[in-house]
Design an enzyme around this catalytic site. Structure first.
Site, PDB file in Angstrom:
ATOM      1  N   CYS A   1       0.831  -1.242   0.175  1.00  0.00           N
ATOM      2  CA  CYS A   1       0.100  -0.127   0.062  1.00  0.00           C
ATOM      3  C   CYS A   1       0.781   1.231  -0.049  1.00  0.00           C
ATOM      4  O   CYS A   1       1.495   1.691   1.124  1.00  0.00           O
ATOM      5  CB  CYS A   1      -0.823   0.057   1.260  1.00  0.00           C
ATOM      6  SG  CYS A   1      -2.047  -1.497   1.229  1.00  0.00           S
TER       7      CYS A   1
ATOM      8  N   GLN B   1     -10.270  -8.910 -13.701  1.00  0.00           N
ATOM      9  CA  GLN B   1     -10.161  -7.750 -12.691  1.00  0.00           C
ATOM     10  C   GLN B   1     -10.220  -8.334 -11.618  1.00  0.00           C
ATOM     11  O   GLN B   1     -10.833  -8.849 -11.004  1.00  0.00           O
ATOM     12  CB  GLN B   1     -10.941  -6.637 -13.153  1.00  0.00           C
ATOM     13  CG  GLN B   1     -10.857  -6.055 -14.387  1.00  0.00           C
ATOM     14  CD  GLN B   1      -9.781  -5.045 -14.559  1.00  0.00           C
ATOM     15  OE1 GLN B   1      -8.997  -4.580 -13.692  1.00  0.00           O
ATOM     16  NE2 GLN B   1      -9.692  -4.282 -15.603  1.00  0.00           N
TER      17      GLN B   1
ATOM     18  N   GLU C   1      -7.640 -11.715 -28.490  1.00  0.00           N
ATOM     19  CA  GLU C   1      -6.962 -11.790 -27.212  1.00  0.00           C
ATOM     20  C   GLU C   1      -5.987 -12.726 -27.705  1.00  0.00           C
ATOM     21  O   GLU C   1      -5.902 -13.719 -28.227  1.00  0.00           O
ATOM     22  CB  GLU C   1      -8.022 -12.391 -26.197  1.00  0.00           C
ATOM     23  CG  GLU C   1      -7.196 -12.902 -24.986  1.00  0.00           C
ATOM     24  CD  GLU C   1      -6.542 -12.263 -24.157  1.00  0.00           C
ATOM     25  OE1 GLU C   1      -6.654 -10.942 -23.940  1.00  0.00           O
ATOM     26  OE2 GLU C   1      -5.112 -12.539 -23.852  1.00  0.00           O
TER      27      GLU C   1
ATOM     28  N   ASP D   1      -8.237  -2.312 -24.475  1.00  0.00           N
ATOM     29  CA  ASP D   1      -7.910  -2.653 -23.006  1.00  0.00           C
ATOM     30  C   ASP D   1      -6.477  -3.234 -22.838  1.00  0.00           C
ATOM     31  O   ASP D   1      -6.574  -4.453 -22.421  1.00  0.00           O
ATOM     32  CB  ASP D   1      -9.019  -3.267 -22.204  1.00  0.00           C
ATOM     33  CG  ASP D   1      -9.019  -3.296 -20.691  1.00  0.00           C
ATOM     34  OD1 ASP D   1      -8.155  -2.759 -20.287  1.00  0.00           O
ATOM     35  OD2 ASP D   1      -9.617  -4.037 -20.097  1.00  0.00           O
TER      36      ASP D   1
ATOM     37  N   CYS E   1      -4.784   0.766 -17.682  1.00  0.00           N
ATOM     38  CA  CYS E   1      -4.572   0.374 -16.310  1.00  0.00           C
ATOM     39  C   CYS E   1      -3.091   1.281 -15.994  1.00  0.00           C
ATOM     40  O   CYS E   1      -2.585   1.124 -14.925  1.00  0.00           O
ATOM     41  CB  CYS E   1      -4.452  -0.936 -15.681  1.00  0.00           C
ATOM     42  SG  CYS E   1      -3.281  -1.795 -16.836  1.00  0.00           S
TER      43      CYS E   1
HETATM   44  N1  SAH Z   1     -10.380  -6.490 -21.268  1.00  0.00           N
HETATM   45  C1  SAH Z   1     -10.289  -7.629 -20.417  1.00  0.00           C
HETATM   46  C2  SAH Z   1      -8.609  -7.895 -20.270  1.00  0.00           C
HETATM   47  C3  SAH Z   1      -7.998  -6.711 -20.080  1.00  0.00           C
HETATM   48  S1  SAH Z   1      -6.013  -6.976 -19.639  1.00  0.00           S
HETATM   49  C4  SAH Z   1     -10.952  -7.435 -19.052  1.00  0.00           C
HETATM   50  O1  SAH Z   1     -11.281  -6.211 -18.933  1.00  0.00           O
HETATM   51  O2  SAH Z   1     -10.939  -8.426 -18.361  1.00  0.00           O
HETATM   52  C5  SAH Z   1      -5.212  -7.144 -21.048  1.00  0.00           C
HETATM   53  C6  SAH Z   1      -5.218  -8.335 -21.836  1.00  0.00           C
HETATM   54  O3  SAH Z   1      -4.589  -8.185 -23.048  1.00  0.00           O
HETATM   55  C7  SAH Z   1      -4.936  -9.665 -21.219  1.00  0.00           C
HETATM   56  O4  SAH Z   1      -5.861 -10.723 -21.308  1.00  0.00           O
HETATM   57  C8  SAH Z   1      -3.787 -10.089 -21.906  1.00  0.00           C
HETATM   58  O5  SAH Z   1      -3.721 -11.603 -22.228  1.00  0.00           O
HETATM   59  C9  SAH Z   1      -4.037  -9.453 -23.441  1.00  0.00           C
HETATM   60  N2  SAH Z   1      -2.850  -9.401 -24.231  1.00  0.00           N
HETATM   61  C10 SAH Z   1      -1.590  -8.887 -23.814  1.00  0.00           C
HETATM   62  N3  SAH Z   1      -1.005  -8.614 -25.178  1.00  0.00           N
HETATM   63  C11 SAH Z   1      -1.743  -8.971 -26.125  1.00  0.00           C
HETATM   64  C12 SAH Z   1      -1.474  -8.679 -27.516  1.00  0.00           C
HETATM   65  N4  SAH Z   1      -0.297  -8.426 -28.192  1.00  0.00           N
HETATM   66  N5  SAH Z   1      -2.673  -9.213 -28.406  1.00  0.00           N
HETATM   67  C13 SAH Z   1      -3.959  -9.479 -27.847  1.00  0.00           C
HETATM   68  N6  SAH Z   1      -3.952  -9.476 -26.533  1.00  0.00           N
HETATM   69  C14 SAH Z   1      -2.808  -9.262 -25.577  1.00  0.00           C
END
Ligand code: SAH
Length: 389
Positions: free
Chosen positions: A20, A218, A268, A316, A343
């Protein structure tokens, strides 16, 4: 276990936890600090809305990772690493972690002690157990334990599993994950289910989602729901759009938006997450969503070559942000709206600078506090296309 109110008087902090960064700062001031940080990074591109904070900013982490170690006095121990070291602090009373998840760590430790399990040493390839990861479905109450071991064979695994269940009846599934290599990554590639279905489910935005040990989900479900609702609101869907959910994980955002779109494509990299996304579409009877396992940048280029044109793109990416390849392809696909969920607002700001060069304008950014008491911050930026192609 002693309940404690805030991280300020957390016993683990005194022992050097360091998780923290904002333990000393009252919550309203944490939010003000995050707001200022988001403004500093993003105000150049457009207005920054007030940060969405939590009503009760404690016990929000539904994913807990603890590591095993051997301690001369206490024998086998399991907990969080102290900051910058391999010293293990007991998983006891962390004010950010879900209490049930913490109880599950205790049950695993106790069962491992009774089974006389030893700590795995990846250099010498001796010993057995490395880490334990707990995931809890906040709304379903389901609890998954993933025990990470070095060797393939876990002697007495039946007895171990039965004991974990006895000690913590809330555990609904127990998975062994194999990770023999010397790496700082917690999970290895292979999983074996010791009992239960090998995954848990949680509900979010009225849908049911499956979460496997390796797929991203998350850690703070209460704020996740708000984050997704905000992202979907920003997308301004009318029911006619083709939506691309890039970096889609288990498909959560795309599936939550599917009822308001003509079709959803998800991309993904993690194959297990894609399988979860497909299963999630099936179980929720969503027929207008497809998920592809690919690098998001390569997939965007493929779409551009095929002249497939999404109207709205959710993106994302992980903390490192997106790539110039992805952003250039996005410029070519020219969707009218891009909702960028991040994030790490510093990589988000870097990528928005590139999107502005590709003909986009940031309408606004809204910071969301997914990780109270830490310095981490999530942000949702809405970008619209200003130039016609
Ligand atoms: N939108 C989702 C996941 C976000 S986290 C949610 O809200 O739960 C980011 C995601 O990007 C992860 O699942 C990771 O496996 C994926 N990722 C990382 N690099 C990537 C790439 N080059 N191409 C596609 N996906 C990727």
């Amino acid at each position: 276990m002693q309940p404690i109110m805030t991280p300020r008087d957390c016993p683990l902090r005194r022992k050097g936890c360091g998780g923290c960064q904002y333990a000393e700062i009252p919550y309203p001031q944490q939010l003000a600090r995050k707001q200022a940080h988001a403004r500093k990074l993003l105000a150049e591109w457009g207005p920054v809305e007030p940060v969405l904070g939590m009503e009760d900013p404690c016990r929000y982490r539904c994913k807990v990772t603890a590591s095993f170690a051997e301690d001369g006095r206490r024998g086998l121990v399991c907990g969080l690493y102290a900051k910058g070291s391999r010293r293990v602090l007991p998983a006891d009373g962390c004010p950010l972690q879900d209490e049930l998840a913490e109880q599950a760590v205790h049950a695993v430790l106790q069962a491992a002690r009774e089974c006389r399990y030893t700590v795995y040493d990846p250099m010498r390839r001796t010993g057995l157990v490395r880490h334990v990861q707990i995931r809890r479905g906040l709304y379903t109450g389901q609890l998954m334990v993933t025990l990470v071991t070095g060797p393939d064979i876990l002697p007495g695994s039946r007895r171990f599993a039965a004991r974990v269940r006895e000690l913590c009846p809330d555990v609904t599934t127990l998975v062994q994950n194999l990770n023999p290599r010397p790496t700082s990554m917690v999970l290895g590639d292979k999983c074996r289910t010791l009992f239960g279905p090998g995954f848990i489910e949680d509900t979010l935005c009225g849908l049911r989602f499956r979460i496997s040990p390796a797929s991203f989900y998350q850690v703070n479900p209460r704020q996740t729901q708000r984050l997704y609702e905000l992202a979907i609101r920003e997308a301004g869907l009318t029911g006619r759009e083709t939506v691309l959910d890039a970096y889609c994980g288990t498909g959560t955002i795309g599936l939550a938006a599917a009822g308001r779109a003509a079709q959803v494509l998800g991309v993904e990299l993690n194959a297990a997450a894609v399988r979860d996304a497909q299963a999630n579409a099936r179980h929720n009877h969503i027929q207008n969503a497809r998920f592809v396992c690919a690098d998001a940048g390569e997939y965007m280029n493929r779409l551009a070559e095929e002249h497939a044109a999404p109207d709205v793109v959710f993106m994302d990416p992980p903390r490192s942000g997106s790539t110039p390849e992805f952003l250039a392809a996005l410029g070519k696909l020219a969707p009218s709206r891009v909702v960028y969920i991040s994030c790490d607002p510093s990589t988000q700001a870097r990528d928005i600078a590139l999107l502005v060069r590709e003909g986009y304008r940031m309408v606004r950014a809204t910071p969301v506090d997914m990780f109270p008491y830490t310095e981490h911050l999530e942000s949702v930026a809405l970008l619209v296309r200003t130039e016609k192609r």
